[in-house]
Scaffold this motif. Structure first.
Motif, PDB file in Angstrom:
ATOM      1  N   THR A   1       0.722  -1.169   0.024  1.00 25.98           N
ATOM      2  CA  THR A   1       0.099   0.070  -0.059  1.00 25.98           C
ATOM      3  C   THR A   1       0.828   1.159  -0.055  1.00 25.98           C
ATOM      4  N   ILE A   2       2.086   1.106  -0.076  1.00 24.25           N
ATOM      5  CA  ILE A   2       2.971   2.223   0.128  1.00 24.25           C
ATOM      6  C   ILE A   2       3.562   2.362  -1.328  1.00 24.25           C
ATOM      7  N   TYR A   3       3.382   3.441  -1.791  1.00 29.05           N
ATOM      8  CA  TYR A   3       3.901   3.594  -3.279  1.00 29.05           C
ATOM      9  C   TYR A   3       5.051   4.750  -3.244  1.00 29.05           C
ATOM     10  N   ASN A   4       5.112   5.475  -2.247  1.00 22.90           N
ATOM     11  CA  ASN A   4       6.216   6.546  -2.403  1.00 22.90           C
ATOM     12  C   ASN A   4       6.467   6.551  -0.742  1.00 22.90           C
ATOM     13  N   PRO A   5       7.355   5.990  -0.235  1.00 18.85           N
ATOM     14  CA  PRO A   5       7.750   5.956   1.395  1.00 18.85           C
ATOM     15  C   PRO A   5       8.008   7.266   2.008  1.00 18.85           C
ATOM     16  N   ALA A   6       8.499   8.025   1.184  1.00 20.47           N
ATOM     17  CA  ALA A   6       8.871   9.502   1.743  1.00 20.47           C
ATOM     18  C   ALA A   6       7.481  10.198   1.997  1.00 20.47           C
ATOM     19  N   TYR A   7       6.716  10.061   1.182  1.00 18.89           N
ATOM     20  CA  TYR A   7       5.129  10.723   1.112  1.00 18.89           C
ATOM     21  C   TYR A   7       4.193  10.008   1.888  1.00 18.89           C
ATOM     22  N   CYS A   8       3.998   8.475   1.816  1.00 20.77           N
ATOM     23  CA  CYS A   8       3.069   7.927   2.105  1.00 20.77           C
ATOM     24  C   CYS A   8       3.029   7.672   3.597  1.00 20.77           C
ATOM     25  N   LEU A   9       4.516   7.574   4.081  1.00 18.03           N
ATOM     26  CA  LEU A   9       4.524   7.603   5.503  1.00 18.03           C
ATOM     27  C   LEU A   9       4.432   8.563   6.573  1.00 18.03           C
TER      28      LEU A   9
ATOM     29  N   LEU B   1       0.856  13.847  18.761  1.00 17.35           N
ATOM     30  CA  LEU B   1       0.698  13.528  19.987  1.00 17.35           C
ATOM     31  C   LEU B   1       1.848  13.503  21.019  1.00 17.35           C
ATOM     32  N   SER B   2       3.053  14.096  20.580  1.00 16.19           N
ATOM     33  CA  SER B   2       3.833  14.176  21.422  1.00 16.19           C
ATOM     34  C   SER B   2       4.563  12.798  21.865  1.00 16.19           C
ATOM     35  N   MET B   3       4.535  11.898  20.934  1.00 15.73           N
ATOM     36  CA  MET B   3       5.088  10.495  21.380  1.00 15.73           C
ATOM     37  C   MET B   3       6.505  10.350  20.707  1.00 15.73           C
ATOM     38  N   SER B   4       7.114   9.480  21.324  1.00 14.87           N
ATOM     39  CA  SER B   4       8.514   9.016  20.911  1.00 14.87           C
ATOM     40  C   SER B   4       8.361   7.736  19.818  1.00 14.87           C
ATOM     41  N   THR B   5       9.154   8.286  18.899  1.00 17.42           N
ATOM     42  CA  THR B   5       8.951   7.114  17.472  1.00 17.42           C
ATOM     43  C   THR B   5       9.998   5.763  18.374  1.00 17.42           C
ATOM     44  N   LYS B   6      10.666   5.945  19.192  1.00  9.28           N
ATOM     45  CA  LYS B   6      11.488   4.818  19.539  1.00  9.28           C
ATOM     46  C   LYS B   6      10.398   3.756  20.210  1.00  9.28           C
ATOM     47  N   ASP B   7       9.273   4.196  20.564  1.00  8.61           N
ATOM     48  CA  ASP B   7       8.223   3.298  21.119  1.00  8.61           C
ATOM     49  C   ASP B   7       7.310   2.566  20.165  1.00  8.61           C
TER      50      ASP B   7
ATOM     51  N   GLN C   1      13.093   4.420   5.636  1.00 14.33           N
ATOM     52  CA  GLN C   1      12.339   5.487   6.303  1.00 14.33           C
ATOM     53  C   GLN C   1      12.022   5.420   7.595  1.00 14.33           C
ATOM     54  N   TYR C   2      11.446   4.373   8.018  1.00 15.25           N
ATOM     55  CA  TYR C   2      11.276   3.914   9.391  1.00 15.25           C
ATOM     56  C   TYR C   2      12.460   4.177  10.223  1.00 15.25           C
ATOM     57  N   ARG C   3      13.454   3.560  10.002  1.00 12.65           N
ATOM     58  CA  ARG C   3      14.532   3.491  11.016  1.00 12.65           C
ATOM     59  C   ARG C   3      15.173   4.855  10.925  1.00 12.65           C
ATOM     60  N   ASN C   4      15.131   5.662  10.005  1.00  8.08           N
ATOM     61  CA  ASN C   4      15.618   7.036   9.978  1.00  8.08           C
ATOM     62  C   ASN C   4      14.856   7.977  10.931  1.00  8.08           C
ATOM     63  N   ARG C   5      13.564   7.497  11.105  1.00  7.41           N
ATOM     64  CA  ARG C   5      12.883   8.314  12.145  1.00  7.41           C
ATOM     65  C   ARG C   5      12.913   7.793  13.469  1.00  7.41           C
ATOM     66  N   GLY C   6      13.779   6.798  13.764  1.00  7.66           N
ATOM     67  CA  GLY C   6      13.858   5.871  15.110  1.00  7.66           C
ATOM     68  C   GLY C   6      12.838   4.920  15.360  1.00  7.66           C
ATOM     69  N   VAL C   7      12.137   4.482  14.358  1.00  8.53           N
ATOM     70  CA  VAL C   7      11.060   3.535  14.374  1.00  8.53           C
ATOM     71  C   VAL C   7      11.728   2.174  14.035  1.00  8.53           C
ATOM     72  N   SER C   8      11.436   1.101  14.813  1.00  8.09           N
ATOM     73  CA  SER C   8      11.844  -0.225  14.631  1.00  8.09           C
ATOM     74  C   SER C   8      11.043  -0.899  13.704  1.00  8.09           C
ATOM     75  N   VAL C   9      11.341  -1.972  13.078  1.00  8.37           N
ATOM     76  CA  VAL C   9      10.689  -2.873  12.035  1.00  8.37           C
ATOM     77  C   VAL C   9      10.712  -4.218  12.355  1.00  8.37           C
ATOM     78  N   ALA C  10       9.775  -4.964  12.260  1.00  5.17           N
ATOM     79  CA  ALA C  10       9.543  -6.197  12.391  1.00  5.17           C
ATOM     80  C   ALA C  10       8.837  -6.990  11.297  1.00  5.17           C
ATOM     81  N   LEU C  11       9.371  -8.297  11.025  1.00  4.00           N
ATOM     82  CA  LEU C  11       8.817  -8.992   9.957  1.00  4.00           C
ATOM     83  C   LEU C  11       7.774 -10.316  10.682  1.00  4.00           C
ATOM     84  N   ASP C  12       6.509 -10.322   9.999  1.00  6.67           N
ATOM     85  CA  ASP C  12       5.358 -11.077  11.020  1.00  6.67           C
ATOM     86  C   ASP C  12       5.685 -12.404  10.307  1.00  6.67           C
TER      87      ASP C  12
END
Length: 353
Positions: A197-205, A215-221, A244-255
């Motif tokens: 569903t993500i066609y352009n990661p920089a825009y779609c995310l 919401l003043s939340m931390s991307t590390k959470d 794109q996720y990791r550059n903003r401090g978000v972790s990724v998982a493979l389900d």
């Protein structure tokens, strides 16, 4: 920049124009052969080489679509359609594949649920080897008893109707907003996403990060999980999404690793921060040598690139104990808690002690 996949869902009106076009062939001879160019259908040539049919009721629109469905499949595969009001407004249109319009007409209740965002997020706890809750996975559920749906079926129809990008984005934002209301900082939030569903990661995310910032939340959470029901053809593109996720401090998982398209080869290629072993491998593993070998192999592979391993669908303590001994650091399943509208009643107290 705009994207039709992230825009609002335009309603199908009870009176208006059905416009059709084809990028490869002329539709006129085929339509004439079906007798669909009659005066009774009020056909007229439209803009940009399209053909227009006027309809004055929902049933007339459905009759038009059923008539067009009689065209040879090679016409239908690439035919685009749009439903507009009687008065055309430039820019306010949503061209679809013919099959997508069919799906929207066949499943108006599902389209309405997606359009109205009639869903909420339930939370299932994730525990560490000490049985302490370190996070929750957020799972889509109906928000109204009178508008039920099965999550898998909801996404299946959304994909058929060309609405899966809209649904996936709305579900992510719903989960983020829900987590802000009931979880303290430092607790992980596992949220699913469909890479298709993500066609352009920089825009779609952007919607995702803007919600977290608002919401003043931390991307590390946050941990975003790749959940895909189709084979991933472009691994470089998925790597780009991960970046794109990791550059903003978000972790990724493979389900669902070990089942379907989430193979161990894919895991080694993507090297996610979290590796979630599919429940089919976990269930009964304490007494099954093949499952034990699979789990041990996944743990060893993940260890080499620094990924944390999570066992899904744990229902027996014996399975959990084997996984823990094998080096699985996290677990999730009915043994620890079912998906619920909120965290356990004693969780907020224990999380701040």
């Amino acid at each position: 920049m705009t994207c039709s996949n992230c825009s609002i869902i335009l309603p199908i009106k009870d009176q208006g124009l059905l416009r059709i076009r084809h990028s490869r062939v002329s539709l006129t001879p085929a339509l004439d052969g079906l007798g669909m160019l009659s005066e009774q259908l009020k056909q007229e040539h439209g803009r940009e080489g399209s053909i227009e049919f006027r309809f004055d009721s929902r049933s007339e629109l459905e009759q038009l679509v059923n008539g067009l469905a009689r065209l040879p499949q090679e016409y239908l595969n690439h035919m685009q359609v749009v439903v507009t009001g009687l008065y055309y407004i430039e820019g306010y249109e949503d061209w679809l594949l013919f099959s997508q319009l069919q799906a929207r007409l066949q499943h108006p209740d599902i389209v309405s649920i997606i359009k109205d965002q009639s869903f909420s997020s339930h939370m299932q706890p994730i525990v560490d080897h000490k049985l302490d809750i370190i996070g929750f996975e957020f799972l889509l559920r109906p928000s109204h008893a009178e508008r039920p749906f099965q999550p898998f079926r909801l996404f299946e129809i959304a994909r058929e109707a060309g609405l899966h990008a809209h649904l996936d984005r709305s579900a992510r934002i719903s989960a983020i907003e829900k987590s802000a209301t009931c979880l303290p900082a430092g607790i992980k939030r596992f949220i699913n996403f469909l890479p298709s569903t993500i066609y352009n990661p920089a825009y779609c995310l952007n919607h995702t990060f803007e919600t977290i910032d608002r919401l003043s939340m931390s991307t590390k959470d946050f941990v975003f999980e790749v959940v895909e029901t189709e084979e991933i053809d472009d691994l470089n593109f998925l790597h780009h999404i991960f970046d794109q996720y990791r550059n903003r401090g978000v972790s990724v998982a493979l389900d669902d690793v070990g089942a379907g398209y989430s193979t161990t080869e894919l895991m080694n290629c993507l090297q996610p921060d979290y590796v979630k072993i599919d429940r089919s491998i976990i269930d009964g593993c304490h007494s099954n040598s093949d499952q034990k070998r699979q789990i041990t192999g996944i743990v060893e592979s993940a260890f080499r690139f620094g990924g944390q391993v999570l066992a899904e669908g744990v229902e027996q303590m014996e399975d959990f104990e084997f996984c823990r001994e094998a080096g699985v650091s996290l677990a999730q399943g009915y043994l620890f808690g079912k998906p619920e509208p909120g965290p356990p009643s004693n969780f907020m107290l224990s999380s701040v002690i």
